[in-house]
Design a protein around this motif. Structure first.
Motif, PDB file in Angstrom:
ATOM      1  N   GLU A 187       0.810  -1.225   0.000  1.00 47.52           N
ATOM      2  CA  GLU A 187       0.000   0.000   0.000  1.00 47.52           C
ATOM      3  C   GLU A 187       0.840   1.270   0.000  1.00 47.52           C
ATOM      4  O   GLU A 187       0.275   2.364  -0.004  1.00 47.52           O
ATOM      5  CB  GLU A 187      -0.920   0.004   1.233  1.00 47.52           C
ATOM      6  CG  GLU A 187      -1.876  -1.166   1.312  1.00 47.52           C
ATOM      7  CD  GLU A 187      -2.872  -1.177   0.173  1.00 47.52           C
ATOM      8  OE1 GLU A 187      -3.274  -0.082  -0.263  1.00 47.52           O
ATOM      9  OE2 GLU A 187      -3.232  -2.275  -0.299  1.00 47.52           O
ATOM     10  N   GLN A 188       2.186   1.103   0.037  1.00 50.51           N
ATOM     11  CA  GLN A 188       3.087   2.252   0.134  1.00 50.51           C
ATOM     12  C   GLN A 188       2.680   3.141   1.315  1.00 50.51           C
ATOM     13  O   GLN A 188       2.543   4.367   1.191  1.00 50.51           O
ATOM     14  CB  GLN A 188       3.094   3.045  -1.175  1.00 50.51           C
ATOM     15  CG  GLN A 188       3.625   2.246  -2.368  1.00 50.51           C
ATOM     16  CD  GLN A 188       3.661   3.058  -3.642  1.00 50.51           C
ATOM     17  OE1 GLN A 188       2.922   4.029  -3.813  1.00 50.51           O
ATOM     18  NE2 GLN A 188       4.542   2.685  -4.549  1.00 50.51           N
ATOM     19  N   ALA A 189       2.496   2.489   2.459  1.00 51.63           N
ATOM     20  CA  ALA A 189       1.987   3.166   3.653  1.00 51.63           C
ATOM     21  C   ALA A 189       3.061   3.276   4.723  1.00 51.63           C
ATOM     22  O   ALA A 189       4.035   2.516   4.739  1.00 51.63           O
ATOM     23  CB  ALA A 189       0.781   2.398   4.202  1.00 51.63           C
ATOM     24  N   GLU A 190       2.877   4.221   5.635  1.00 53.21           N
ATOM     25  CA  GLU A 190       3.721   4.313   6.823  1.00 53.21           C
ATOM     26  C   GLU A 190       3.374   3.154   7.756  1.00 53.21           C
ATOM     27  O   GLU A 190       2.204   2.783   7.886  1.00 53.21           O
ATOM     28  CB  GLU A 190       3.465   5.617   7.573  1.00 53.21           C
ATOM     29  CG  GLU A 190       3.939   6.868   6.879  1.00 53.21           C
ATOM     30  CD  GLU A 190       3.667   8.110   7.726  1.00 53.21           C
ATOM     31  OE1 GLU A 190       3.227   7.958   8.887  1.00 53.21           O
ATOM     32  OE2 GLU A 190       3.886   9.225   7.227  1.00 53.21           O
ATOM     33  N   LEU A 191       4.391   2.619   8.434  1.00 53.22           N
ATOM     34  CA  LEU A 191       4.160   1.543   9.389  1.00 53.22           C
ATOM     35  C   LEU A 191       4.512   2.035  10.788  1.00 53.22           C
ATOM     36  O   LEU A 191       5.629   2.507  11.025  1.00 53.22           O
ATOM     37  CB  LEU A 191       4.999   0.307   9.038  1.00 53.22           C
ATOM     38  CG  LEU A 191       4.770  -0.923   9.920  1.00 53.22           C
ATOM     39  CD1 LEU A 191       3.320  -1.386   9.827  1.00 53.22           C
ATOM     40  CD2 LEU A 191       5.709  -2.064   9.511  1.00 53.22           C
ATOM     41  N   HIS A 192       3.551   1.925  11.703  1.00 54.33           N
ATOM     42  CA  HIS A 192       3.741   2.338  13.090  1.00 54.33           C
ATOM     43  C   HIS A 192       3.675   1.104  13.981  1.00 54.33           C
ATOM     44  O   HIS A 192       2.686   0.360  13.938  1.00 54.33           O
ATOM     45  CB  HIS A 192       2.666   3.343  13.509  1.00 54.33           C
ATOM     46  CG  HIS A 192       2.737   4.637  12.768  1.00 54.33           C
ATOM     47  ND1 HIS A 192       3.271   5.794  13.318  1.00 54.33           N
ATOM     48  CD2 HIS A 192       2.353   4.970  11.497  1.00 54.33           C
ATOM     49  CE1 HIS A 192       3.201   6.770  12.419  1.00 54.33           C
ATOM     50  NE2 HIS A 192       2.651   6.293  11.319  1.00 54.33           N
ATOM     51  N   CYS A 193       4.721   0.889  14.769  1.00 51.40           N
ATOM     52  CA  CYS A 193       4.790  -0.254  15.674  1.00 51.40           C
ATOM     53  C   CYS A 193       4.616   0.263  17.105  1.00 51.40           C
ATOM     54  O   CYS A 193       5.382   1.112  17.560  1.00 51.40           O
ATOM     55  CB  CYS A 193       6.128  -0.972  15.520  1.00 51.40           C
ATOM     56  SG  CYS A 193       6.302  -2.425  16.580  1.00 51.40           S
ATOM     57  N   VAL A 194       3.609  -0.246  17.818  1.00 59.30           N
ATOM     58  CA  VAL A 194       3.298   0.277  19.145  1.00 59.30           C
ATOM     59  C   VAL A 194       3.319  -0.829  20.192  1.00 59.30           C
ATOM     60  O   VAL A 194       2.848  -1.945  19.952  1.00 59.30           O
ATOM     61  CB  VAL A 194       1.919   0.998  19.152  1.00 59.30           C
ATOM     62  CG1 VAL A 194       0.806   0.067  18.713  1.00 59.30           C
ATOM     63  CG2 VAL A 194       1.624   1.573  20.523  1.00 59.30           C
ATOM     64  N   SER A 195       3.909  -0.515  21.344  1.00 59.93           N
ATOM     65  CA  SER A 195       3.865  -1.367  22.531  1.00 59.93           C
ATOM     66  C   SER A 195       3.447  -0.506  23.710  1.00 59.93           C
ATOM     67  O   SER A 195       3.711   0.695  23.744  1.00 59.93           O
ATOM     68  CB  SER A 195       5.234  -1.995  22.819  1.00 59.93           C
ATOM     69  OG  SER A 195       5.629  -2.843  21.781  1.00 59.93           O
ATOM     70  N   VAL A 196       2.800  -1.138  24.670  1.00 60.39           N
ATOM     71  CA  VAL A 196       2.346  -0.423  25.869  1.00 60.39           C
ATOM     72  C   VAL A 196       2.915  -1.118  27.104  1.00 60.39           C
ATOM     73  O   VAL A 196       2.862  -2.338  27.210  1.00 60.39           O
ATOM     74  CB  VAL A 196       0.809  -0.385  25.942  1.00 60.39           C
ATOM     75  CG1 VAL A 196       0.353   0.406  27.163  1.00 60.39           C
ATOM     76  CG2 VAL A 196       0.225   0.220  24.666  1.00 60.39           C
ATOM     77  N   TRP A 197       3.471  -0.323  28.010  1.00 60.92           N
ATOM     78  CA  TRP A 197       4.055  -0.890  29.213  1.00 60.92           C
ATOM     79  C   TRP A 197       3.461  -0.229  30.454  1.00 60.92           C
ATOM     80  O   TRP A 197       2.907   0.857  30.394  1.00 60.92           O
ATOM     81  CB  TRP A 197       5.577  -0.704  29.224  1.00 60.92           C
ATOM     82  CG  TRP A 197       6.009   0.732  29.443  1.00 60.92           C
ATOM     83  CD1 TRP A 197       6.091   1.720  28.501  1.00 60.92           C
ATOM     84  CD2 TRP A 197       6.375   1.334  30.686  1.00 60.92           C
ATOM     85  NE1 TRP A 197       6.496   2.895  29.065  1.00 60.92           N
ATOM     86  CE2 TRP A 197       6.681   2.695  30.413  1.00 60.92           C
ATOM     87  CE3 TRP A 197       6.495   0.865  31.995  1.00 60.92           C
ATOM     88  CZ2 TRP A 197       7.086   3.575  31.410  1.00 60.92           C
ATOM     89  CZ3 TRP A 197       6.899   1.749  32.993  1.00 60.92           C
ATOM     90  CH2 TRP A 197       7.196   3.087  32.695  1.00 60.92           C
TER      91      TRP A 197
END
Length: 314
Positions: A187-197
């Protein structure tokens, strides 16, 4: 390499905007996948069970004609985009038949258009959507109503559990990031990787006994451990946070369901890719955190189960 080969598209209403179908057709074409389209209608099932309604055969015939007209319209839309699809009308609700179809057709992805959750709109996931997510053994993509968002933002989010040391959880994290990279590239998209602590909720009484300095140090150690696990996962895929294959990393503090919802809505994410882990003995393969996230976001969701997961009702 193509992520999906046999895709099942589940439709439980007939007034879906064409823009959503174009999304699905593009996904199938990009993967060179075979697309099965199943149109479910609960009123048709009710008609067939009544057996005493005056003119029931005539009404049932008229209803079938309307459904077939809608399927022909969908087939024409697909054909115009170079796709040949097979279609099927099924009386009843998706939750009653989809799992059987997945097994019979060897599907590796189920796509469902989100049901209305209110009188006029479909802002959140409804009963059929959650029932499918709870029990389907293959990835499920719930397509949101595009009318809810102003436009495509070109942003995809992957939610991972970086703090859990279990091998299965870490394998699922890698699996999720693979999906994220694959779809973001398509998709030629931005990729956001999220973790919660956060610090363990069950140890609040013990934490009160710590001094402010000790509590701060414990929080910093925990945060750094999560950050380190995030970095290890990204490095394993030979990607970075700059240039080509760029991944935006987010490490948030708080309750996972709340923080992931908030960030997804704030960034106007188009798609969240998330893992589902639940208790098979209770006939679910989706955990409470995942379900809470799903109930509070407006974007599309790709729910991925662990690779060794099998449906509890298979």
């Amino acid at each position: 390499m193509h992520a999906f080969r046999n895709i099942l598209l589940v439709i439980s209403r007939s007034d879906t905007a064409d823009i959503e179908f174009h999304q699905i057709f593009k996904l199938a074409a990009d993967n060179r996948a075979h697309l099965h389209v199943a149109l479910f209608d609960n009123s048709l099932d009710v008609m067939q069970k009544l057996q005493f309604l005056p003119m029931e055969k005539q009404i049932e015939s008229m209803l079938l004609e309307q459904l077939e007209k809608e399927l022909n319209r969908i087939k024409t839309l697909a054909w115009n985009e170079g796709l040949l699809v097979d279609t099927q009308i099924i009386p009843g609700r998706p939750r009653d038949s989809v799992l059987k179809m997945v097994n019979e057709r060897n599907c590796d992805l189920v796509i469902k258009l989100a049901d209305p959750s209110g009188v006029f709109s479909r802002k959140q996931l409804a009963g059929n959507d959650l029932a499918l997510l709870r029990k389907c053994p293959v990835p499920v993509l719930i397509i949101a109503d595009r009318g809810q968002l102003p436009s495509f933002s070109g942003k995809i989010m992957v939610a991972i559990d970086a703090g859990n040391p279990e091998k299965k959880v870490q394998e699922l994290n890698q699996h999720l990031l693979q999906y994220g990279l694959y779809i973001a590239t398509q998709e030629q998209a931005e990729l956001h990787c999220v973790s919660v602590w956060d610090l363990p909720a069950g140890g609040k009484r013990a934490l009160r006994m710590l001094s402010d300095e000790e509590l701060y140090e414990l929080q910093e150690i925990t945060r750094k451990r999560y950050r380190c696990k995030q970095a290890e996962l990204v490095e394993a895929f030979n990607i970075n946070q700059d240039g080509h294959n760029r991944v935006h990393m987010h490490l948030l503090k708080g309750l996972p369901s709340h923080e992931i919802q908030r960030l997804a809505n704030e960034l106007e994410i188009d798609l969240i890719i998330m893992g589902t882990r639940g208790i098979h003995s209770q006939n679910v393969v989706i955990g409470n955190t995942a379900e809470n996230i799903l109930n509070g976001v407006y974007c599309s969701v790709l729910a991925v189960h662990p690779e060794d997961c099998s449906s509890p009702v298979k």
